[in-house]
Design a protein around this motif. Sequence first.
Motif, short mmCIF file in Angstrom:
data_model
loop_
_atom_site.label_atom_id
_atom_site.label_comp_id
_atom_site.label_asym_id
_atom_site.label_seq_id
_atom_site.Cartn_x
_atom_site.Cartn_y
_atom_site.Cartn_z
N PHE A 78 0.80 -0.89 0.05
CA PHE A 78 -0.72 0.20 -0.20
C PHE A 78 0.84 1.62 -0.50
CE2 PHE A 78 -1.80 3.41 2.18
CZ PHE A 78 -3.41 3.71 1.54
N GLN A 79 0.26 2.35 -0.96
CA GLN A 79 1.34 3.91 -0.63
C GLN A 79 -0.22 4.48 -1.81
OE1 GLN A 79 3.70 3.16 -3.83
NE2 GLN A 79 6.21 2.35 -2.37
N PHE A 80 0.33 5.67 -0.56
CA PHE A 80 -0.20 6.80 -0.19
C PHE A 80 -0.50 7.38 -1.89
CE2 PHE A 80 0.54 6.41 4.15
CZ PHE A 80 -0.85 6.43 4.22
N TYR A 81 1.20 7.18 -1.94
CA TYR A 81 1.52 8.04 -3.44
C TYR A 81 2.81 7.05 -3.76
CZ TYR A 81 3.35 10.80 -7.41
OH TYR A 81 3.65 11.57 -8.85
N LYS A 82 3.52 7.01 -4.79
CA LYS A 82 5.34 6.82 -5.31
C LYS A 82 5.80 7.04 -4.47
CE LYS A 82 7.95 5.13 -9.16
NZ LYS A 82 8.20 5.47 -10.12
N GLY A 83 6.57 6.10 -3.54
CA GLY A 83 7.32 6.73 -2.73
C GLY A 83 7.22 7.33 -0.94
N TYR A 84 5.94 7.30 -0.80
CA TYR A 84 5.10 7.27 0.60
C TYR A 84 4.60 6.21 0.66
CZ TYR A 84 6.25 11.70 -1.29
OH TYR A 84 6.85 13.19 -1.76
N GLY A 85 4.72 5.12 1.84
CA GLY A 85 4.37 3.80 2.25
C GLY A 85 4.16 4.32 3.42
N ILE A 86 3.42 2.64 4.22
CA ILE A 86 3.12 3.51 5.57
C ILE A 86 3.94 2.11 6.67
CG2 ILE A 86 1.58 1.31 7.33
CD1 ILE A 86 -0.55 3.71 5.91
N MET A 87 4.09 3.30 7.75
CA MET A 87 4.71 2.72 8.85
C MET A 87 4.75 2.62 9.67
SD MET A 87 7.61 6.48 8.83
CE MET A 87 8.01 7.23 7.16
N LYS A 88 4.96 0.49 9.95
CA LYS A 88 4.62 0.56 11.22
C LYS A 88 5.61 -0.32 12.55
CE LYS A 88 1.71 -1.55 7.34
NZ LYS A 88 1.32 -3.06 7.15
N PHE A 89 6.20 1.05 12.78
CA PHE A 89 7.38 1.19 14.18
C PHE A 89 6.46 1.19 15.84
CE2 PHE A 89 9.66 2.61 10.46
CZ PHE A 89 10.37 2.32 9.71
N ARG A 90 7.57 0.38 16.09
CA ARG A 90 7.04 0.07 17.29
C ARG A 90 7.54 1.30 18.22
NH1 ARG A 90 2.71 -2.03 18.49
NH2 ARG A 90 2.91 -2.18 20.94
N ASN A 91 8.66 1.86 18.06
CA ASN A 91 9.04 2.63 19.22
C ASN A 91 9.57 4.12 18.03
OD1 ASN A 91 9.86 0.85 21.05
ND2 ASN A 91 11.67 0.21 19.12
N ILE A 92 9.42 5.15 18.69
CA ILE A 92 8.93 6.49 18.41
C ILE A 92 10.33 7.09 17.59
CG2 ILE A 92 9.17 9.31 18.39
CD1 ILE A 92 6.00 7.59 19.00
N SER A 93 11.39 6.65 17.92
CA SER A 93 12.81 6.94 17.57
C SER A 93 12.74 6.12 16.03
CB SER A 93 13.97 6.14 18.52
OG SER A 93 13.36 4.81 18.88
#
Length: 408
Positions: free
Chosen positions: A158-173
């Motif tokens: 899934f991408q909002f636009y080409k090169g802009y995908g979803i991030m699914k990390f557990r930590n803010i850093s």
Amino acid sequence: MFAQRPVNIIENLFFCFICSFSELVNLLYCLSGIKAGLMRTYDSMSQDFLDYSDSPFYLPMIYVISFLHTVVQERRKFGPLGWNIPYEFNSADWLSSCMFVQNHLDALEPGQGISWTTVRYMVSAVQYGGRVTDDYDTRLLVTFTRVWFSDQLFSEDFQFYKGYGIMKFRNISEYLDEIEKMKTVDPPQAYGLHTNADITYQRNITQDLLDTILSIQPKESSSGGGETREASVYRQSKEMLDKVPPNFDPHEVKERLKLYGMYNSMVIFLRQEIDRMQKVISLVRTTLKDLLLAIDGTIIMNEALRDSLDNIYDAKVPKIWLKSSWSSSTLGFWFTEFLERNIQFSTWCFQARPFSFWMTGFFNPQGFLTAMRQEVTRAHKGWALDMVSLHNDVTKHLYDEIKAPPPI
């Protein structure tokens, strides 16, 4: 050698100005955009907020709300291309949307899917849509949520636009490190806009910077042998004042319009245009006269006259004129159009109705089209105004070749 030093100094100063201007534009780009927006959102987010839920849906939905929040804010910099009305979206809209997602996920039974219809409605019509008053802006929000808030959100590609995908990390850093790698300048397509929208944005931001530079330049008179600011504006004002046309005589206009038929739709439109032109003529003449007197020291230079002096010197239209007239890029174009508009109205009123019309020279072009439809409707018995529509035929006639009006 000594003769070359001033030239080199000027060249160096000019080069420094260009470099500083470029750096300033780049700085403005760095302070805006998707990267900057997401960085502000996740930098202000706590780790406890990110750890609120163990649901596999939670982190992607928080990110898509954050991405939507950035997009709706950044679209404002494109002016009317972004939003018909510039809404003040803020972090409260983002927080309320995230809290709704938390409550919605808490209410789900094991194995139950997300009610996307509910999520889309709450985000597009309640949380962010609660500020929206324009129907087309509402449609835009609904479209964003319909495309981005779906089961496809959880797929890997899934991408909002080409090169802009979803991030699914557990930590803010981890989010901050990944956001730091994003591009500083975003294509307009990432905001759902056409490529040419960036041209408008760059032109507007450059114009604002140049206007700011002009506004902070020294206003004192020149101590050299050249013409001072006041002398230059005095000369230009006197030249314009000599060219300002006389005011329309209301009695002559009324008697002339009676010959056309006072209740004719096109005559009513002409009378309204003349009334507005009359106000502009009076305003221009009064401003120029007062400005000449203020420069001579006969009257006090008030704020409006000071603004007029600064704008005329910079070849810009005084703000007091813009409020009652039309927009233009330079004072020269505005004043030329001012004279040409007056000629069109004077010719139409005191000589004869023209065979062709300069539509952009009207204060209310839409009113002209409506009056034209009314005239055609009245010329045909049994026709209704709602049934008459406009039709355009592209011709190859030159202006001088038009010797008769089109048939009604």
